[in-house]
Design an enzyme around this catalytic site. Structure first.
Site, PDB file in Angstrom:
ATOM      1  N   GLY A 527      76.219  29.324  21.552  1.00 13.71           N
ATOM      2  CA  GLY A 527      75.039  28.730  20.937  1.00 13.71           C
ATOM      3  C   GLY A 527      73.804  29.540  21.238  1.00 13.71           C
ATOM      4  O   GLY A 527      73.821  30.468  22.065  1.00 13.71           O
ATOM      5  N   GLY A 529      69.393  28.774  21.510  1.00 14.36           N
ATOM      6  CA  GLY A 529      68.292  27.830  21.399  1.00 14.36           C
ATOM      7  C   GLY A 529      66.960  28.502  21.663  1.00 14.36           C
ATOM      8  O   GLY A 529      66.852  29.736  21.661  1.00 14.36           O
ATOM      9  N   GLY A 530      65.919  27.664  21.884  1.00 16.07           N
ATOM     10  CA  GLY A 530      64.581  28.193  22.115  1.00 16.07           C
ATOM     11  C   GLY A 530      64.494  29.038  23.359  1.00 16.07           C
ATOM     12  O   GLY A 530      63.654  29.937  23.461  1.00 16.07           O
ATOM     13  N   PHE A 531      65.363  28.796  24.334  1.00 13.60           N
ATOM     14  CA  PHE A 531      65.341  29.547  25.584  1.00 13.60           C
ATOM     15  C   PHE A 531      66.055  30.877  25.438  1.00 13.60           C
ATOM     16  O   PHE A 531      65.644  31.886  25.984  1.00 13.60           O
ATOM     17  CB  PHE A 531      66.015  28.695  26.665  1.00 13.60           C
ATOM     18  CG  PHE A 531      65.849  29.211  28.064  1.00 13.60           C
ATOM     19  CD1 PHE A 531      66.705  30.172  28.574  1.00 13.60           C
ATOM     20  CD2 PHE A 531      64.851  28.735  28.876  1.00 13.60           C
ATOM     21  CE1 PHE A 531      66.557  30.640  29.871  1.00 13.60           C
ATOM     22  CE2 PHE A 531      64.691  29.189  30.167  1.00 13.60           C
ATOM     23  CZ  PHE A 531      65.546  30.140  30.667  1.00 13.60           C
ATOM     24  N   GLY A 532      67.135  30.894  24.694  1.00  6.60           N
ATOM     25  CA  GLY A 532      67.921  32.116  24.531  1.00  6.60           C
ATOM     26  C   GLY A 532      69.371  31.787  24.219  1.00  6.60           C
ATOM     27  O   GLY A 532      69.699  30.691  23.764  1.00  6.60           O
ATOM     28  N   LYS A 533      70.254  32.735  24.480  1.00  6.28           N
ATOM     29  CA  LYS A 533      71.676  32.539  24.193  1.00  6.28           C
ATOM     30  C   LYS A 533      72.330  31.663  25.251  1.00  6.28           C
ATOM     31  O   LYS A 533      71.940  31.676  26.419  1.00  6.28           O
ATOM     32  CB  LYS A 533      72.398  33.891  24.133  1.00  6.28           C
ATOM     33  CG  LYS A 533      72.019  34.755  22.940  1.00  6.28           C
ATOM     34  CD  LYS A 533      72.792  36.063  22.949  1.00  6.28           C
ATOM     35  CE  LYS A 533      72.436  36.928  21.747  1.00  6.28           C
ATOM     36  NZ  LYS A 533      73.162  38.216  21.749  1.00  6.28           N
ATOM     37  N   VAL A 534      73.351  30.921  24.808  1.00  7.14           N
ATOM     38  CA  VAL A 534      74.154  30.105  25.709  1.00  7.14           C
ATOM     39  C   VAL A 534      75.579  30.645  25.692  1.00  7.14           C
ATOM     40  O   VAL A 534      76.178  30.804  24.623  1.00  7.14           O
ATOM     41  CB  VAL A 534      74.144  28.626  25.307  1.00  7.14           C
ATOM     42  CG1 VAL A 534      74.968  27.795  26.293  1.00  7.14           C
ATOM     43  CG2 VAL A 534      72.719  28.099  25.227  1.00  7.14           C
ATOM     44  N   LYS A 549      72.906  29.589  30.296  1.00 10.96           N
ATOM     45  CA  LYS A 549      71.771  29.792  29.389  1.00 10.96           C
ATOM     46  C   LYS A 549      70.899  30.917  29.950  1.00 10.96           C
ATOM     47  O   LYS A 549      70.410  30.849  31.063  1.00 10.96           O
ATOM     48  CB  LYS A 549      70.971  28.493  29.264  1.00 10.96           C
ATOM     49  CG  LYS A 549      69.912  28.519  28.198  1.00 10.96           C
ATOM     50  CD  LYS A 549      69.455  27.110  27.790  1.00 10.96           C
ATOM     51  CE  LYS A 549      68.786  26.365  28.897  1.00 10.96           C
ATOM     52  NZ  LYS A 549      68.186  25.096  28.429  1.00 10.96           N
ATOM     53  N   ASP A 645      61.045  16.460  24.894  1.00 11.50           N
ATOM     54  CA  ASP A 645      61.683  17.202  23.799  1.00 11.50           C
ATOM     55  C   ASP A 645      63.013  16.553  23.408  1.00 11.50           C
ATOM     56  O   ASP A 645      64.063  17.199  23.344  1.00 11.50           O
ATOM     57  CB  ASP A 645      61.906  18.655  24.210  1.00 11.50           C
ATOM     58  CG  ASP A 645      62.142  19.573  23.014  1.00 11.50           C
ATOM     59  OD1 ASP A 645      62.663  20.681  23.209  1.00 11.50           O
ATOM     60  OD2 ASP A 645      61.823  19.176  21.877  1.00 11.50           O
TER      61      ASP A 645
END
Length: 821
Positions: A527, A529-534, A549, A645
């Site tokens: 996956g 997201g806003g933080f980066g890759k998972v 993450k 959030d």
């Protein structure tokens, strides 16, 4: 043995002799404000303080625009000079005018002792808690609506956490660098805020070598190829001046400019404090690093990584005001005997997660051991919250991987200056808060949080509306904060490793994380997201599956979110919250490791997916679980948390379909005080889920989470994006469309077609009621999460009861309308 020729011998000899030659300042002014006499300082014998009562530096109307006073009960540990008297200014600006011998840079130091003062013409004492004022100098705004009392409270708190003995109400020194131009005049103007007084205890002006801080051509910019220059049009404020690894260096031991060098202990991140080393030979200054650059004591001590270099970075965390450029001056000198030549030790330097030196080798920069050198870097600290606020400035070091045989890194001293923007270095006043920030010492004396510097509190926090009658509120805040102080006395900075609750969250090495992800192989990505890759990974000899993450360099999230996630999740354990296993911050990385959630996010099972649809009862169970998780966060009176959030991609599902809230990067601690149940912050969150009231007021509350959860309820029911620009205007926003359909009794028309025949009429009505109540425009009208939980459980009971009697059955339009009427 050293081998050198004759010219080198003379160079060596000259550098030895320069170490005992302090800089001779051409301008030295020490003004004792409120005094009518001249006195020598006991602790700093070469300082002669001049009383300002009859001084040439004050205006002729001094007796009508100001008055002098003395402390009502001065602390015996506070120096008499210049803190035994003070000058107070009435409602009009008051300007001191200082002629100087020549143009050039000058240190301007302002001394404040905020305590009770005797009012000679009134029965009541002067209370500096109520004193707010601004200070300007030669066209620069230095302080705006400044409270010396707030600054002193912060200073007392953070020094107490560092184990430094200081008075209950400490003195505060604000230090600035002003470049005086050809007028050869330095003006300092004090302007009281409305219905307030300004005051000052002492003013210092000391000249500075022309090229020590200004016109430096060796600047390196962090994250960009260019930036501001430090010239005669720039003002600076000293924020930190640190002596790494050893004791504080007093002003009398400086090189003639009366600078104080603080200990770095209170800023070292985590348990990786490294080793401290002392050098007993003279320091050999050079033309590039003259003897006035920093005292010998700075270069004769250092903090190094030593045998911890294979486990951690050596990191300092320095909270600063956002929205400014900062000059970081790093002082180096090799004093470790086993390192004797270039290549013996090479390390990387990171500033705010960006590499500024790939191969820092002090021997490459100098002639050898005992020779000092400094390097200057300029970095901009962003306004991540849409306004000026406290942000962490990170400085980290790690051995160069290509020089593993050395395995070390070190630093001797550090200076940090704020650079003026639009002729201002003024930051906001500290904000009274119940929220202890994890990046600084959370054991306050007077109920606030900040970070001090060598010159008092140089760090300030987000803007606060100042009310003259705040003193009574401060008493209450002080009491509550003292409880926090007793409970969390041992904490120094933000560090999950230092927090007792973090025993459940361990620090991982980068080597472990790389092994778990096959060197961050893209085939392991599950996956983004806003933080980066998972990544999906395996740890503990492949016995534990985890989700990893990793911060993406292009992400808008960063240190703040990384820090908050660790701080929150290391303390929380609940079946409806994702578990944080560990984190990694080696080599500038920011990585979080969680329990693996086999069924991914809730959104993956609602729309734009090839996965089989979830049944209505399973969806209801998931909603109830999420509601319970939010209720848990909101209901802890001592540390209630606003998630900030809530959305379907932040709801994860484990192998048993148990819902778990995740992503606490925007979470905030919330006060249970009835008068302050919100957190003032710039608007953050995800479009379509953000509480409209939060957007209007910029006040995040628990009811903001309730609103976001209401959006999720309609998302679960309708299985469509919360914002769909391809639909008709009234249908674009799911929250508004869902409320409108509920009012009209037409929810049946917008539910997920895959749920056809599954939802009992009573259950649908109750579910729609809950979702609509959560989405009320006024937060005060929304239900608490506890109420949401039992209402959803009642909806589930209605569904199960209906299935026992008739089996699952969906309402038609007329049936739903009958419920509404």
């Amino acid at each position: 043995m050293f081998a050198f020729n004759l010219p080198f011998f003379f160079l060596f000899f000259s550098t030895i002799t320069t170490t005992i030659q302090p800089y001779k300042a051409t301008d030295r002014v020490f003004l004792n404000c409120g005094s009518n006499s001249n006195s020598n300082s006991n602790s700093e014998s070469d300082k002669r303080w001049e009383g300002d009562e009859h001084s040439k530096f004050v205006p002729s109307n001094i007796n009508t625009t100001s008055f002098s006073s003395v402390p009502d009960d001065a602390d015996s540990s506070i120096d008499d000079l210049p803190y035994s008297t003070a000058r107070f200014f009435n409602t009009t600006p008051f300007t001191y005018t200082f002629p100087v011998s020549s143009q050039g840079p000058k240190f301007l130091r302002l001394h404040f002792y905020p305590t009770l003062y005797i009012h000679r013409n009134a029965y009541d004492d002067l209370n500096t808690e109520r004193s707010f004022f601004s200070v300007s100098s030669n066209g620069y705004s230095l302080l705006t609506n400044f409270s010396a009392f707030f600054a002193a409270a912060f200073l007392a708190k953070t020094h107490s956490s560092a184990g430094i003995n200081i008075p209950h109400v400490p003195r505060v020194v604000k230090e600035f660098l002003i470049y005086v131009k050809d007028t050869q005049i330095l003006n300092v103007t004090f302007t009281p805020s409305r219905n307030s007084l300004a005051f000052i205890n002492g003013i210092e002006i000391v000249s500075v070598p022309e090229n020590l801080y200004f016109k430096d051509k060796g600047l390196k910019y962090v994250g960009t190829n260019n930036g501001p220059v430090i010239d005669s049009n720039t003002a600076l404020e000293n924020i930190y001046r640190l002596n790494m690894g050893r004791e504080q260096i007093s002003v009398k031991d400086d090189t003639g400019m009366y600078r104080s060098w603080d200990q770095d202990n209170n800023y070292v991140h985590g348990a990786a404090t490294g080793l401290t080393t002392t050098y007993h030979s003279p320091i050999m200054y050079t033309k590039e690093t003259p003897s006035y650059t920093a005292p010998e004591l700075v270069y004769q001590t250092q903090r190094s990584m030593g045998n911890q270099s294979d486990k951690h970075n050596l990191t300092w965390i320095l909270p600063v005001d956002s929205g400014f450029y900062y000059l970081l001056r790093l002082h180096f000198c090799n004093i470790i005997p086993q390192y004797t030549k270039e290549g013996d030790v090479s390390f990387r330097i990171f500033i705010n997660n960006q590499t500024v030196e790939q191969e820092a080798d002090v021997f490459h920069w100098t002639q050898g051991s005992g020779y000092p050198v400094y390097k200057d870097y300029i970095v901009f600290v962003n306004d991540t919250e849409g306004r000026r606020s406290i942000q962490d400035l990170w400085l980290a070091m790690h051995p160069n991987p290509s020089h593993e045989e050395s395995g070390d890194a070190y630093l001797n001293g550090l200076e940090v200056f704020k650079l003026s923007i639009n002729n201002s270095v003024a930051g906001p006043n500290p904000e009274p808060s119940f929220t202890t920030t994890p990046t600084v010492s959370p054991n306050p004396v007077l109920g606030f949080w900040t970070t001090p510097t060598v010159k008092g509190n140089k760090q300030q926090t987000p803007y606060v509306v100042i009310i003259v009658g705040i003193a009574e509120a401060l008493v209450f805040l002080s009491f509550l904060a003292f409880i926090v102080f007793k409970r969390r006395r041992q904490a120094k900075h933000y560090s999950a490793a230092n927090d007792r609750s973090s025993a459940r969250c361990r620090r991982l090495s980068l080597k472990e994380v790389k092994a778990a992800t096959d060197e961050f192989n893209d085939s392991f990505v599950i996956g983004k997201g806003g933080f980066g890759k998972v990544y999906k990974g395996c740890m503990n000899k492949a016995t534990t599956i985890v989700a990893i993450k990793r911060l993406d360099s292009s992400s808008r999230q960063g240190f703040q979110e990384f820090r908050t996630e660790i701080e929150m999740l290391s303390k929380l354990r609940h079946v409806q919250l994702v578990s944080l296993i560990g984190y990694c911050d080696d080599e500038g990385e920011m990585i979080l490791v969680y329990d693996y959630m086999a069924h991914g996010t809730l959104r993956e099972h609602l729309y734009s997916t090839s996965k089989p649809p979830m049944s209505w009862k399973k969806r209801l169970d998931i909603c109830i679980g999420v509601a319970k998780g939010l209720h848990y966060l909101h209901s802890d009176g001592k540390r209630a948390i606003i998630h900030g959030d809530v959305k379907s991609t932040n709801i994860l599902l484990d192998e048993n379909w148990v819902a778990k809230l995740s992503d606490f990067g925007l979470s905030k601690l919330c006060s249970e005080d009835q008068s302050k149940k919100h957190v003032s912050t710039g608007v953050k969150g995800s479009v379509g889920y953000i509480d409209p009231e939060y957007c209007w007021t910029q006040q995040l509350t628990k009811k903001s989470d309730v609103y976001s959860f209401g959006v999720v309820l309609f998302e679960v029911l309708c299985a469509r994006p919360v914002i769909d620009a391809g639909l008709r205007d009234e249908q674009v926003n799911l929250a508004e469309w869902g409320k409108a359909c509920h009012r009209k009794g037409t929810l049946i028309e917008i539910i997920d077609p895959k749920l056809s025949g599954e939802i009992a009429p009573g259950c649908l009505r109750k579910f729609g009621d809950v979702a609509s109540k959560c989405l009320h425009e006024e937060g005060s009208e929304r239900p608490a999460m506890e109420e949401v939980v039992w209402r959803l459980e009642f909806a589930l009971q209605l569904q199960e009861d209906a299935e026992k009697v008739d089996g699952p059955k969906t309402t038609d339009k007329n049936q739903e309308l009958s419920f509404i009427i």
